[in-house]
Design an enzyme around this catalytic site. Structure first.
Site, PDB file in Angstrom:
ATOM      1  N   CYS A 332       0.628  -1.455   0.084  1.00  0.00           N
ATOM      2  CA  CYS A 332       0.138   0.405  -0.251  1.00  0.00           C
ATOM      3  C   CYS A 332       0.501   1.607  -0.269  1.00  0.00           C
ATOM      4  CB  CYS A 332      -0.872   0.185   0.774  1.00  0.00           C
ATOM      5  SG  CYS A 332      -0.322  -0.553   2.637  1.00  0.00           S
ATOM      6  N   HIS A 810      -1.350   0.357   7.580  1.00  0.00           N
ATOM      7  CA  HIS A 810      -1.739   0.946   6.016  1.00  0.00           C
ATOM      8  C   HIS A 810      -1.055   2.416   5.756  1.00  0.00           C
ATOM      9  CE1 HIS A 810      -4.091  -0.198   2.382  1.00  0.00           C
ATOM     10  NE2 HIS A 810      -5.048   0.347   2.803  1.00  0.00           N
TER      11      HIS A 810
END
Length: 850
Positions: A332, A810
């Site tokens: 990510c 994330h």
């Protein structure tokens, strides 16, 4: 079939059977994101094993002369309902094991496909199936069948780049278990009612197996868990093993080794527990094991509410510039950075507008070419061809609710290429988005020695003005940078009046109440800018005017303003115990910036400059040095230290720094540049230079071209040379890097990336091409090429991070498109309702036209 048989016979010599080590690209086109599932399928060259979509296979045939291709098409089958109560099939099991791709673990995402495979002969596209081969001559049948089978059973490159099987529960016997010494201190542990001896927490409780002390465990990324008191106890006592109370059963328990930093096995656990009055055979499980906790975390990851705006229903977006990217496993950070970069016009014009020319000029293996793979990624993101709803094949009539994710693109070739040879970005671990941004800019710089260079959009000059307080004379230095790093002055929080509320939240959290909402420190953006630009006092400055050490002030200003300005909020720091932590802060980052007042003015009228005189040489207790001026110095000096040609470093200080987790070469430099003056000075140097691009690069002493490396007569490993040359460097550059690092491959790769400026005059090939195949190389202009203009900016994107460390958590990004904020969360691309601009990590501004 006679004609086809003759055609196959004529091309038989070009049909190869894959051997071990061959790279088989059977899942992704080398020039686009077409796959066997795409319309037209994928054509795999039966000689080079490169894959091509239907729009590029004719081009490859024309350029290479290759005629035989294996055509693979896949059609996804309709998924069966997970609750097959009436079908006799069991429902899908929840994971019970912290593992991937094995029984009880997380399923590797593998779709159920119907596959069709046949050989296609160009240019007439004559088709040959496996059944057709049975009636052909044995020599044809055998070679073609072996090639077809070999390609289909070979692991594709994308498959081998991903972790397909991993077991996080495999634990090793602790080296401390057998000889563990336990104190006879009379402590007996009751069968229940445990509390942390420091904070009273009743959950996540661990007992040290040496002294029986009971403390709470580590704090988790979301703020729950413990308060790190068991870890602090180990740091104070060195007692290595602890058992999690509540997980003890006759079958075992969770045992953690702080010294080994891992969950371990203790073959003498019954004996160790009995020492403190615990009968293992009568204990029952009352707490979730660490495995169960980690499984729960992995199941709910991606649900952090504020940054992902999960509290509202977001409208999915599709079309050009709105393409999602698949998460390849902790990728990510890469997805977020590349989404933002391809919003910048310079990257669009360099790679996307010229994609036809780039593909026409691509080398024979485009999977290894930097420019081709970047152009492929940019076109995939901007074209809109892959920004389509992910259709569920079981929903033939479109009756179900619309999904909020799209087909998107999987940047597997790109990730493999930009991460090749890098100790971090070549792995599937989570990484720092800021570090990846600088790494990618480095690669762009290296591959754009001539022609337009899109990284110039971010490049700017900073001017440091240092004024000696004794003589009032000044010196000016300029340096190139790409990112402004803003410190976070926690003492400037404007909600400090809410201390009672903060303390109450902390008290309830320590007592195990996970329902309380965190209260973030609110830091004004203006105070962050002030902390960056206010004069810094240098207390150990050697003045060439006074010929002595004195104090000085250093002020930093912009010598140029870039077209696009990147601002990093330095949220990651170290606690008093040197444990990395993330500052949970809210900063009112503005939509517009005016930095005009921060432009450097240069030498002031009537201002005298410090004379260019060398300071006395740096001495160590053991070595007297009679050196000459080198290129390494202390930033607090107005000149350069003489190098230690044979430095004697305090090994104990180096070891202490390494034990804290810092890179060995950084520790050696810290001790070297502080003159063996002790751990405190060395630690201060480390903290002041952690953001340097060459922080972990080897210590190279000026005046010694190879540092501690090889001499010109020593042999260089041909294998190491080939590895570095395959990364796009010339043989001369690879040789220089290996000589500078004692012929050590990993250090040579780090060295070459941190000494790109030193290699300016040497030919650099472009991502696997030879210099002749690359753009024509020209002599670099003197000095860095920077753009300049007004210092007024508007915010157009920001990248946010969730988690306690850059190594976990994330990333998502928000980008302003046509005055509408859009959230890019891997494959999900939606209209943003509440962009959390106060919680960002990296902010991207563009210049506002006057």
């Amino acid at each position: 079939m006679g004609d086809v048989s003759e055609v196959l016979m004529s091309v038989l010599s070009t049909i190869r059977v894959p051997k071990p080590g061959d790279r088989v690209h059977k899942d992704e086109c080398a020039l686009s994101f077409s796959s066997p599932e795409s319309e037209g399928g994928l054509y795999v060259c039966m000689n080079s094993f490169l894959g091509f979509g239907s729009q590029y296979v004719d081009r490859h045939h024309a350029r290479s002369g290759q005629r035989a291709y294996l055509h693979i098409t896949r059609t996804r089958k309709a998924k069966k309902e997970e609750d097959n109560s009436g079908s006799g099939h069991p429902p899908k099991k929840k994971p019970t094991r912290l593992a991937i791709g094995i029984e009880g673990g997380f399923d590797v995402e593998q779709e159920n496909y119907e596959e069709d495979v046949k050989v296609v002969i160009f240019p007439d596209r004559q088709e040959v199936t496996s059944e057709d081969l049975t009636s052909m001559p044995d020599v044809v049948k055998e070679r073609v069948s072996l090639s077809m089978t070999g390609i289909m059973v070979a692991d594709s490159v994308s498959h081998t780049l991903q972790v397909q099987q991993w077991d996080g529960e495999v634990r090793q016997e602790s080296r401390h278990a057998v000889e563990l010494k336990q104190l006879d201190n009379g402590i007996k542990i009751p069968p229940s009612g445990w509390r942390c001896e420091m904070c009273g927490l009743q959950e996540n409780i661990w007992m040290n197996l040496t002294d029986g002390k009971v403390f709470c465990g580590r704090r988790y990324f979301d703020g729950t868990g413990g308060n790190n008191h068991a870890l602090l106890h180990f740091q104070e006592t060195g007692h290595p093993l602890a058992v999690k109370l509540g997980t003890i059963t006759p079958d075992g328990a969770d045992v953690y080794s702080y010294e080994e930093d891992d969950m371990v096995l203790d073959s003498k656990l019954p004996e160790h527990l009995s020492h403190f009055g615990i009968d293992m055979m009568t204990m029952e499980k009352t707490e979730r094991t660490m495995t169960e906790l980690e499984i729960a975390v992995n199941q709910r990851i991606g649900e952090w509410e504020v940054i992902q705006e999960s509290g509202t229903t977001l409208r999915p977006l599709f079309g050009p510039g709105l393409t999602g990217m698949k998460n390849l496993g902790n990728s990510c950070y890469l997805n977020s950075v590349m989404q933002v970069l391809f919003t910048v016009p310079d990257f669009q014009s360099k790679y996307v507008c010229n994609i036809d020319k780039i593909i026409d000029e691509a080398p024979s293996d485009p999977t290894q070419d930097f420019k081709t793979q970047v152009a492929k990624l940019g076109y995939g993101l901007l074209s809109g061809e892959y920004s389509k709803l992910a259709q569920d094949p079981s929903d033939e009539n479109g009756a179900s609710e619309p999904k909020d994710y799209q087909i998107g693109i999987a940047p597997q070739m790109f990730k493999a290429l930009v991460g090749r040879g890098h100790p971090e970005f070549s792995t599937n671990r989570q990484q720092d988005a800021q570090e990846f941004l600088l790494h990618f800019i480095n690669m762009v710089e290296r591959n754009c020695r001539s022609g337009p260079n899109p990284s110039e959009a971010f490049r700017f000059l900073l001017e440091d003005r240092i004024v000696c307080q004794q003589s009032q004379k000044a010196k000016y230095t300029q340096r190139v940078d790409y990112i402004i790093q803003l410190p976070v002055p926690m003492d400037q929080a404007i909600n400090t009046g809410e201390e009672d509320e903060l303390q109450e939240v902390e008290r309830r959290r320590e007592n195990g109440d996970s329902s309380v909402s965190p209260v973030r420190a609110q830091i004004p953006f203006a105070t962050c800018m002030a902390a960056l630009t206010e004069p810094e006092l240098l207390t150990d400055f050697w003045s060439s005017a006074a010929q002595a050490k004195t104090t000085a002030t250093k002020t930093t200003r912009f010598a140029s303003f870039p077209d696009h300005l990147v601002i990093q909020i330095k949220k990651f720091t170290f606690g008093l115990d040197w444990v990395p932590k993330k500052l949970d802060v809210s900063i009112d980052v503005p939509d517009t910036l005016d930095l005009s007042a921060l432009r450097a003015a240069g030498q002031q009228p009537g201002e005298e400059l410090l004379p260019e005189v060398a300071p006395p040489p740096l001495m160590t207790p053991d070595v007297e040095v009679k050196g000459i001026l080198g290129s390494h110095g202390n930033e607090e000096d107005d000149s350069l230290y003489s190098p230690l040609l044979s430095p004697v470093l305090d090994d104990s200080t180096v070891s202490q720094l390494c034990d804290m987790g810092f890179p060995m070469e950084a520790c050696r430099k810290a001790v070297y540049y502080t003159g063996n003056t002790g751990i405190d000075a060395a630690m201060n140097w480390v903290m002041g230079h952690m953001d340097d691009p060459d922080f972990s690069a080897p210590l190279i002493l000026p005046g010694c071209s190879s540092g501690g490396g090889t001499t010109p007569t020593e042999s260089i490993s041909e294998e190491h040379l080939a590895t570095i040359v395959s990364m796009g460097f010339s043989r001369d550059q690879a040789t220089k890097a290996l000589r500078a690092t004692s012929n050590t491959l990993d250090r040579a790769v780090d060295w070459i990336f941190s000494h790109l400026d030193d290699l300016e005059s040497m030919d650099v090939s472009e991502g696997g091409r030879s210099a002749a195949e690359s753009e024509s190389i020209r002599d670099p202009p003197p000095g860095p090429c920077v753009r300049d203009g007004p210092g007024k900016y508007e915010l157009f994107a920001f990248i946010s991070h969730m988690g306690t460390s850059t190594m976990c958590g994330h990333y998502v990004c928000h980008i302003k498109k046509d005055q509408q904020w859009v959230i890019f969360n891997d494959q999900k691309v939606c209209a943003s309702e509440k962009p959390p601009k106060d919680l960002g990590y990296l902010y991207f501004y563009r210049r506002v036209a006057e």
